[in-house]
Enzyme design. Structure first.
Site, PDB file in Angstrom:
ATOM      1  N   SER A 183       0.858  -1.185   0.000  1.00 53.11           N
ATOM      2  CA  SER A 183       0.000   0.000   0.000  1.00 53.11           C
ATOM      3  C   SER A 183       0.889   1.228   0.000  1.00 53.11           C
ATOM      4  O   SER A 183       2.057   1.159   0.394  1.00 53.11           O
ATOM      5  CB  SER A 183      -0.889   0.000   1.250  1.00 53.11           C
ATOM      6  OG  SER A 183      -1.564   1.237   1.411  1.00 53.11           O
ATOM      7  N   TYR A 196      -2.350  -1.296  10.399  1.00 51.88           N
ATOM      8  CA  TYR A 196      -2.389  -1.558   8.960  1.00 51.88           C
ATOM      9  C   TYR A 196      -1.097  -1.100   8.292  1.00 51.88           C
ATOM     10  O   TYR A 196      -0.498  -1.832   7.486  1.00 51.88           O
ATOM     11  CB  TYR A 196      -3.587  -0.841   8.348  1.00 51.88           C
ATOM     12  CG  TYR A 196      -3.705  -0.983   6.848  1.00 51.88           C
ATOM     13  CD1 TYR A 196      -4.274  -2.114   6.284  1.00 51.88           C
ATOM     14  CD2 TYR A 196      -3.251   0.027   5.995  1.00 51.88           C
ATOM     15  CE1 TYR A 196      -4.395  -2.248   4.905  1.00 51.88           C
ATOM     16  CE2 TYR A 196      -3.372  -0.096   4.620  1.00 51.88           C
ATOM     17  CZ  TYR A 196      -3.946  -1.232   4.078  1.00 51.88           C
ATOM     18  OH  TYR A 196      -4.043  -1.349   2.713  1.00 51.88           O
TER      19      TYR A 196
END
Length: 307
Positions: A183, A196
């Protein structure tokens, strides 16, 4: 006298190594510029056995459909049996080849069992796409211990278990592709996503470590590793994304993201999933000094707000 000669020799050798480094940097930079102007040709995916985790929804579903349209034989893995089956059936309706297996990819024993079924029913996977992920959006202190463990189990450990299953067959065959969905949050962290972000940094570290290990002494040049760094993708994971300049870095659709991922796989390139294909993004987050980067991020005012 001999000692002086040896010292001079070492300094000369050091200067030669430094000059070689500078020359290599220049060549690699020019090569990168040329690759941007004239991209590498797209490799065929026909006949490849492609395993996609998280295939029942979002990016995973789009990846499965698009790999199949390019001739890949797609193995769909997802913990949600119903949506995973829907992806398989949609591929079959379009005339593609697909199989669906229910699998909690964070469970090592379940991964081993399902991969054994894949080998028996489909064959040896040649393209592994570690896509499955979860993204709770809230302040760090509101995450329970079980939630943190679950985020790492799905977002990180699943990569380890799947790579451990299929890398040996890649090494034996002398070829194969591993795709990992990290990401932008694995390059530059943001608030309300601390666990995350940690998992996506971990995925980046795993892939970079594997790359170095496999390229050492050119031992396995035909095993390709592709890391993917999506920006905010419209899959429902980020409920309240905040973007100050949406025209510069817009939300990506799952279909757009999947197309960019597959193009990167076919060209053997790292992927930053921004629809404008902002190739400067990777430079900005990796090459800029940290404090300058922080100031740039403050100006951009982009992140994820609390649910």
């Amino acid at each position: 006298m001999l000692e002086i000669i040896m010292i001079v020799y070492q300094y000369v050798l050091l200067l030669c190594d430094f000059a070689a480094l500078l020359w290599r940097c220049v060549v690699l930079t020019l090569t990168a510029v040329w690759r941007t102007i004239s991209p590498a040709p797209l490799a065929s995916l026909a006949g490849e056995i492609v395993l996609v985790t998280g295939a029942g929804h979002g990016i995973g579903r789009e990846l499965s459909l698009q790999f199949a349209r390019l001739g890949g034989r797609v193995v769909c893995l997802d913990v949600n049996e119903a949506t995973n089956r829907n992806t398989k059936e949609d591929i079959l309706r379009e005339g593609g080849s697909a199989w669906a297996f229910k699998c909690d990819v964070g469970n090592r024993d379940e991964v081993k069992s399902v991969c054994a079924k894949v080998r028996q029913e489909v064959g040896e996977v040649t393209v592994l796409v570690n896509n499955a992920g979860i993204m709770p959006c809230k302040p760090f202190l509101r995450h329970t211990a079980d939630e943190v463990i679950d985020v790492f189990r799905v977002n990180v450990f699943a990569h380890f278990w799947l790579v451990q299953e299929w890398l040996p067959s890649f090494l034996e065959a002398g070829r194969g592709t591993i795709v990992a969905l990290s990401s932008i949050a694995g390059l530059v962290a943001t608030s309300n996503l601390a666990p995350y972000c940690a998992t996506k940094f971990a995925v980046r570290g795993l892939m970079e470590g594997l790359t170095e290990e496999l390229r050492y002494a050119k031992r396995h040049p035909n095993i390709q590793l592709t890391s993917v760094y999506p920006f905010v993708v419209d899959t429902g994971l980020a409920q309240r994304p905040r973007i100050r300049f949406p025209s510069l870095n817009p939300v990506t659709s799952a279909s757009q993201c999947a197309a960019l991922v597959i193009e990167g796989v076919r060209r053997g390139e790292e992927v930053i999933c921004i629809p404008t294909k902002d190739y400067y993004g990777h430079w900005l987050v990796n090459a800029m000094p940290r404090e300058v980067r922080k100031a740039f991020l403050d100006f951009m005012d982009t992140g994820v707000d609390e649910d």
